[in-house]
Design an enzyme around this catalytic site. Structure first.
Site, PDB file in Angstrom:
ATOM      1  N   GLN A  47      25.632 -46.833  52.404  1.00 37.56           N
ATOM      2  CA  GLN A  47      24.569 -47.759  52.045  1.00 37.56           C
ATOM      3  C   GLN A  47      24.573 -48.191  50.582  1.00 37.56           C
ATOM      4  O   GLN A  47      23.972 -49.204  50.253  1.00 37.56           O
ATOM      5  CB  GLN A  47      23.205 -47.147  52.410  1.00 37.56           C
ATOM      6  N   ARG A 103      19.645 -36.814  46.300  1.00 41.49           N
ATOM      7  CA  ARG A 103      20.336 -36.608  47.573  1.00 41.49           C
ATOM      8  C   ARG A 103      21.255 -37.801  47.842  1.00 41.49           C
ATOM      9  O   ARG A 103      20.784 -38.935  47.948  1.00 41.49           O
ATOM     10  CB  ARG A 103      19.305 -36.474  48.703  1.00 41.49           C
ATOM     11  N   HIS A 148      26.470 -38.674  56.897  1.00 40.99           N
ATOM     12  CA  HIS A 148      25.371 -39.627  57.025  1.00 40.99           C
ATOM     13  C   HIS A 148      25.919 -40.878  57.716  1.00 40.99           C
ATOM     14  O   HIS A 148      25.951 -41.969  57.136  1.00 40.99           O
ATOM     15  CB  HIS A 148      24.766 -39.936  55.649  1.00 40.99           C
ATOM     16  N   GLU A 193      19.962 -36.903  60.610  1.00 41.50           N
ATOM     17  CA  GLU A 193      19.330 -37.549  61.771  1.00 41.50           C
ATOM     18  C   GLU A 193      20.186 -37.573  63.034  1.00 41.50           C
ATOM     19  O   GLU A 193      20.545 -38.654  63.524  1.00 41.50           O
ATOM     20  CB  GLU A 193      18.887 -38.973  61.419  1.00 41.50           C
ATOM     21  N   ASN A 337      12.971 -36.055  57.776  1.00 38.88           N
ATOM     22  CA  ASN A 337      12.782 -37.481  57.492  1.00 38.88           C
ATOM     23  C   ASN A 337      11.614 -37.972  58.332  1.00 38.88           C
ATOM     24  O   ASN A 337      11.599 -37.788  59.547  1.00 38.88           O
ATOM     25  CB  ASN A 337      14.034 -38.297  57.863  1.00 38.88           C
ATOM     26  N   TYR A 339       8.884 -41.310  59.040  1.00 38.69           N
ATOM     27  CA  TYR A 339       8.472 -42.705  58.835  1.00 38.69           C
ATOM     28  C   TYR A 339       7.417 -43.191  59.830  1.00 38.69           C
ATOM     29  O   TYR A 339       6.728 -44.161  59.571  1.00 38.69           O
ATOM     30  CB  TYR A 339       9.680 -43.646  58.967  1.00 38.69           C
ATOM     31  N   GLU A 411      13.516 -37.628  53.369  1.00 42.34           N
ATOM     32  CA  GLU A 411      13.313 -39.079  53.327  1.00 42.34           C
ATOM     33  C   GLU A 411      11.871 -39.400  53.698  1.00 42.34           C
ATOM     34  O   GLU A 411      11.344 -38.850  54.663  1.00 42.34           O
ATOM     35  CB  GLU A 411      14.208 -39.827  54.333  1.00 42.34           C
ATOM     36  N   PHE A 471      14.077 -50.946  50.252  1.00 36.95           N
ATOM     37  CA  PHE A 471      13.415 -49.642  50.161  1.00 36.95           C
ATOM     38  C   PHE A 471      13.500 -49.054  48.751  1.00 36.95           C
ATOM     39  O   PHE A 471      13.034 -47.956  48.521  1.00 36.95           O
ATOM     40  CB  PHE A 471      14.079 -48.649  51.117  1.00 36.95           C
TER      41      PHE A 471
END
Ligand SMILES: *[C@@H]1O[C@H](CO)[C@@H](O)[C@H](O)[C@H]1NC(C)=O
Ligand SMILES: *[C@@H]1O[C@H](CO)[C@@H](O)[C@H](O)[C@H]1NC(C)=O
Length: 483
Positions: A47, A103, A148, A193, A337, A339, A411, A471
């Site tokens: 990312q 991280r 990831h 995840e 994480n 959200y 996260e 973000f």
């Protein structure tokens, strides 16, 4: 490509970093966090790194996915935040921000272009040394995720996480990383995840995550991918614990994402619990529950489905006694994480709009719980929900069911609202609400929360959303490269 701060949000967080945050405007009381509480930010390799061409890196499953299925802005990770070249200024930004930990993830195909450890890319190995050294020089502790989502394509072509050999391949890769960087890295996260990966990567009707394209028979292969994620985590953690922990004295854990499911009425408690165990417990139970194994309610539900579908064996693989033993206590901490919260109802004929994609997925049909959102939790048309109490509930669940294991929120965050850009008031509201919930979980509920990693340090490549969701704590003027 210029990077500039989102000043208001940073001010809000700096306020927390000073360990004293006016959390409630009506009260003048400041919230005190434990002295050793970690304030931090997170990113992942694909990312932010860029530097994909001419650096010895091999392709990942995400490179191919983006060629086959365009994302929202037809973008790629070719340049992203250019962290591959700009890591010194990134470290300076972190120092400026006052965070103590960062991280990031190691790109497996950058170290090993073909995935296997017999062919290493020296430029990639050097890059992570340089990045880690730059962080340490600025007083930032590296927290490293080994996986990831950017699986080397050559391993993806051999079935990726559907192939049992992934456990060995991941173990070899992890051992290399511990050996190479373990003198400087004291906190490791094996996998990020696994739920998102298994459900949206291996069993999504709309291709939204790499690898995609495994829809046929995915009602069972999704659970096989999940199984291999668990076993690969256990392998890497065992290697660390057996071969490195005594000398390197670091911690190893895993990052699991969870939605909180709020029962609609008192009659819906079992439905809410089932949904939560199917999402979070699927991966957390075997590692953190004293009894280990997959959650009992999940196994029961899969057994009901086995009978209904006339199958000889359940779609959820069985963990052997030996695997259960290896998984138990394979993590020194839980990375969480968070959200989203949703309402769960046992009534499948509710009239509210279906929560998509959760309920429309094969996973959603297996769970068979009606999931919907409260209008007041909605944030524009984004998939994120504002319900900080959900985070507090999850932390309490972990305390009660998993021996109060140390938790790092690895996260939490939200994309900027359209039109707000750097004057991001709604993000401040979101983050304050969640930090307040964490504070209450620690001080009122005695939950063992050790740190909060804001997602994300930088605006970055948000997978299927491309660069359309910002973000970042820092604004990045991103040049979009079309694949
Ligand atoms: C992305 O590419 C598709 C197919 O070429 C095109 O229809 C669409 O308009 C493009 N979207 C953007 C945001 O450029
Ligand atoms: C289920 O929800 C529908 C639509 O909201 C409602 O009409 C029905 O009475 C509910 N059934 C039960 C058993 O509550």
């Amino acid at each position: 490509m210029a990077t500039s701060m989102a000043p208001v949000l940073v001010a809000a967080l700096l306020c927390c970093l000073g360990l004293s945050l006016p959390l409630n405007e009506k009260s003048s009381k400041s919230a005190k966090f434990p002295k050793d509480f970690v304030w931090a930010a997170a990113t992942s390799a694909f990312q932010v790194e860029g530097g994909q061409i001419g650096t010895g890196r091999g392709p990942s499953i995400w490179d191919r996915f983006l060629v086959l299925h365009s994302n929202k802005d037809n973008s790629s990770g070719e340049v992203a935040c250019d962290t591959y070249h700009k890591y010194p200024s990134d470290s300076a930004l972190m120092k400026d921000l006052g965070i103590s930990n960062y991280r990031f993830s190691i790109s497996w195909p950058r170290l090993f272009p073909n995935g296997r450890v017999n062919k290493v890319n020296p430029e990639g190995v050097k890059y992570y040394h340089d990045l880690i050294d730059s962080l340490l020089k600025n007083g930032i502790k590296p927290v490293v995720t080994l996986y990831h989502w950017d699986l080397p394509l050559s391993l993806g072509d051999r079935g990726g996480w559907l192939n049992d050999a992934m456990v060995d391949w991941f173990g070899d890769y992890a051992r290399f990383c511990f050996q190479e960087y373990g003198a400087k890295v004291k906190q490791w996260i094996t996998i990020n995840e696994p739920h998102t990966q298994s459900v949206y990567g291996y069993c999504s009707q709309v291709a939204s995550h790499a690898p995609g394209g495994f829809q046929d028979n995915c009602e069972w292969s999704m659970y096989l991918a999940g199984h291999n994620f668990l076993l690969a985590h256990a392998r890497a953690a065992s290697i660390y614990k057996r071969e490195f922990q005594a000398t390197q004295k670091g911690l190893v854990g895993i990052t699991i994402n969870a939605n909180w499911y709020e029962p609609d009425t008192s009659r819906d408690a079992a439905a809410a619990n089932l949904a939560f165990e199917f999402m979070f417990g699927w991966f957390a139970n075997a590692i953190f529950h004293p009894k280990g194994d997959y959650p009992a309610v999940m196994k029961r539900r899969m057994e009901v489905l086995r009978k209904k579908e006339g199958r000889v064996t359940a779609r959820l693989p069985k963990l052997t006694a030996e695997q259960i033993k290896e998984l138990k206590n394979s993590a020194d901490f839980l990375g969480l994480n968070y959200y989203v919260s949703l309402i769960a109802s046992a009534n499948m004929s509710r009239s509210e709009p279906l929560e998509s994609p959760s309920m429309k997925s094969t996973w959603g049909r297996d769970v068979n719980v009606f999931m919907f959102s409260r209008p007041e939790w909605q944030i524009g048309d984004s998939w994120i929900r504002y319900h900080p109490e959900g985070l507090r509930q999850i932390l309490n669940f972990v305390k009660k069911n998993y021996n109060n294991i140390p938790v790092y929120i690895t996260e939490n965050g939200v994309m900027g609202a359209p039109g707000e850009d750097m004057n991001d008031k709604s993000r401040i509201f979101y983050v304050k609400g969640h930090i307040d919930a964490v504070h209450k979980a620690i001080t009122e509920d005695s939950c063992n929360v050790k740190g909060y990693f804001f997602w994300s340090l930088l605006d970055n490549f948000e997978w299927h959303a491309g660069y359309t969701e910002r973000f970042g704590m820092y604004h990045v003027s991103i040049l979009t490269f079309t694949v």
